[in-house]
Design an enzyme around this catalytic site. Structure first.
Site, PDB file in Angstrom:
ATOM      1  N   GLU A   4       0.880  -1.167   0.000  1.00 23.54           N
ATOM      2  CA  GLU A   4       0.000   0.000   0.000  1.00 23.54           C
ATOM      3  C   GLU A   4       0.917   1.216   0.000  1.00 23.54           C
ATOM      4  O   GLU A   4       1.678   1.421   0.946  1.00 23.54           O
ATOM      5  CB  GLU A   4      -0.904  -0.001   1.241  1.00 23.54           C
ATOM      6  CG  GLU A   4      -1.834   1.197   1.306  1.00 23.54           C
ATOM      7  CD  GLU A   4      -2.421   1.395   2.690  1.00 23.54           C
ATOM      8  OE1 GLU A   4      -2.498   2.555   3.137  1.00 23.54           O
ATOM      9  OE2 GLU A   4      -2.795   0.387   3.330  1.00 23.54           O
TER      10      GLU A   4
ATOM     11  N   CYS B 205      -3.683   7.419   5.572  1.00 26.97           N
ATOM     12  CA  CYS B 205      -3.546   7.073   4.154  1.00 26.97           C
ATOM     13  C   CYS B 205      -4.823   7.369   3.383  1.00 26.97           C
ATOM     14  O   CYS B 205      -4.796   7.441   2.155  1.00 26.97           O
ATOM     15  CB  CYS B 205      -3.162   5.606   4.008  1.00 26.97           C
ATOM     16  SG  CYS B 205      -4.274   4.466   4.863  1.00 26.97           S
TER      17      CYS B 205
END
Length: 507
Positions: free
Chosen positions: A245, A282
């Site tokens: 990620e 995020c």
């Protein structure tokens, strides 16, 4: 060259707190991986594995005060945020324990021999087996939920894979504490403590992904760091899956009708989302498309009022703080970019939240303003004012992959389906209403997205994260005496499965 000491640093002052460890040498990484590989057979027992995960959760809860104190000292995220993060961490450990006991992750499928078919079918029995040793790279912004005891580790252990974790340099003491808890939990169930190991240091992280006995890797962090490890994983003589990620802009589109209905509410909601955790999530909304006109201006006023009331915040480390300040400065200097509330340095060790505005027309074609379409880690968002739906769609067409994409529209608004259709290819999670910060650990969750949000189509949150660490194997025409119990006709372990294409009636 001698290995360097690993220091725990207070982000509130920038001063070292204590020496925690020594960076691992290549030989030490090799020993950790080989010990993990030797522990692989011990994780084959599903009931023991489930019990281990539950005990790990219990021990983390029991050490709550020490874990939160250590994490706050190294991250400045605060006890309230960290208490919630620890609860999420232990909840997902228990959820994976439940999944291991149920056995649905094995995806058992049995097709009995059928000689009447043309061509005839042999007896086929399929399930999933663990890949082997998994390398986990901890995240800086989640010292618990995406680090040593976090989702990558929990899902890999649930799959039956030992884990070697590369600690994040921003919270080495917290990492050591959590690793010791997991190893203690393993020992309580007769498992080798080496089912979980910890190494420190940049070079150790590179050695880890290259080690021939490492079978897969999970990473949460920057595009630059993740891409380097991803390339290394692919360049090995035997490439391995790398589930990374990396970075995400998380676009938001506000329609004209939505702005007219609830401008003040949307402005306040955006402020809360983009400043949450000092903008270090995020899933922070980093680009917001807002209509030109009076309703859009009301939204911006609400956003400015809410953001202006915030206090300066401490970021995870001074390197990130400096990158945020410089990133904001470069973006604010672009033509036609304004800062209704100026983000940047809030003090020697803190940052101030703010936002930038720009005409959306500046983003519809390649040029200097492309910097506004890149993630800026910290408490800032870019508000692009669009003159028409076509202009908003033109901006969306230029965006890379994202973890999330959000649409705020009025009920029954005619243009909403077209906007939703434009957002869907951009992200792994698409919201209609609400804000993207906060990721529910639920069976239907997907936390990932097209590159660079992620390097694979898998999720790092939710029960299906276990699938990253498994591979399917089919046994053909194999005597039952040689098969695992999960593939026996009688289904003695009562695992969910499909037989001849239909759910097993024994379940």
């Amino acid at each position: 060259m001698a290995a360097e000491p690993v220091w725990s640093v207070d982000p509130r002052t920038g001063k070292p707190r204590e020496q925690v460890a020594i960076e691992a040498t290549a030989a030490e990484v090799d020993r950790a991986v080989r010990a993990a590989h030797a522990a692989l057979p011990a994780l084959a027992d599903r009931p023991v594995r489930a019990a281990f995960l539950r005990t790990a959760a219990d021990l983390l809860d029991g050490a709550r005060a020490h874990v939160i104190e250590a994490a706050d000292a190294e991250t400045a995220l605060g006890p309230t945020r960290l208490t919630g993060e620890l609860a999420r961490t232990t909840a997902q450990l228990r959820a994976f324990a439940d999944a291991v006991e149920e056995g649905a992750h094995l995806d058992v499928r049995i097709d009995h021999a059928d000689p009447a078919r043309t061509p005839p079918w042999p007896d086929l029995r399929r399930w999933k087996v663990p890949l082997g040793v998994v390398a986990v790279y901890s995240a800086g912004n989640f010292p618990l939920a995406f680090s040593v005891p976090g989702g990558d580790t929990a899902s890999a252990l649930a799959a039956g894979c030992p884990v070697v974790v590369k600690a994040h340099p921003d919270h080495p003491a917290t990492s050591e504490l959590c690793a010791s808890v997991l190893r203690r939990a393993a020992a309580r169930h007769g498992l080798p403590e080496d089912v979980v190991s910890l190494v420190h240091g940049f070079a150790a992280g590179v050695e880890l992904v290259r080690h021939p006995l490492v079978s897969a890797a999970g990473f949460t962090g920057s595009v630059r760091g993740g891409r380097a490890l991803y390339d290394a994983a692919c360049a090995r003589p035997v490439p391995i899956p790398f589930h990374g990620e990396l970075g995400s802009l998380n676009p938001v589109v506000v329609t004209g009708a939505a702005a007219e209905e609830r401008a003040a509410e949307l402005g306040a909601g955006l402020a809360g989302s983009m400043t949450l955790g000092a903008g270090q999530f995020c899933t922070k909304p980093g680009l917001v498309l807002v209509p030109d006109g009076e309703a859009g201006e009301q939204l911006l006023k609400s956003l400015a009022d809410a953001v202006s009331q915030g206090e300066p915040a401490v970021m995870l480390d001074h390197r990130m703080r400096d990158a945020f300040v410089e990133g904001v400065r470069e973006r604010a200097a672009l033509p036609d970019v304004a800062a209704p509330v100026t983000p940047g340095a809030g003090g020697e060790h803190t940052v101030s939240a703010g936002f930038l505005t720009v005409p959306a027309a500046r983003l519809t074609r390649a040029g200097r303003h492309d910097a506004l379409l890149e993630e800026c880690f910290g408490p800032v968002t870019v508000v692009a004012r669009y003159a028409s739906r076509e202009e908003a769609l033109a901006v969306l067409a230029r965006l890379p992959g994202n973890l999330t994409a959000t649409l705020h529209a009025a009920d029954g608004e005619p243009g909403a389906p077209e906007l939703l259709a434009a957002l869907t290819p951009l992200a792994g999670r698409v919201l209609v209403g609400g804000w993207p910060t906060g990721v529910a650990v639920a069976p239907a969750q997907h936390h990932g997205g097209p590159y660079p949000a992620a390097t694979s189509t898998a999720t790092s949150v939710g029960i299906t994260a276990i699938e990253r660490w498994l591979r399917p194997v089919t046994y053909q025409s194999t005597p039952e005496s040689l098969l695992p119990p999960e593939l026996h006709d009688a289904n003695p372990l009562r695992v969910p499965r499909r037989v001849n294409g239909v759910p097993d009636p024994a379940r």
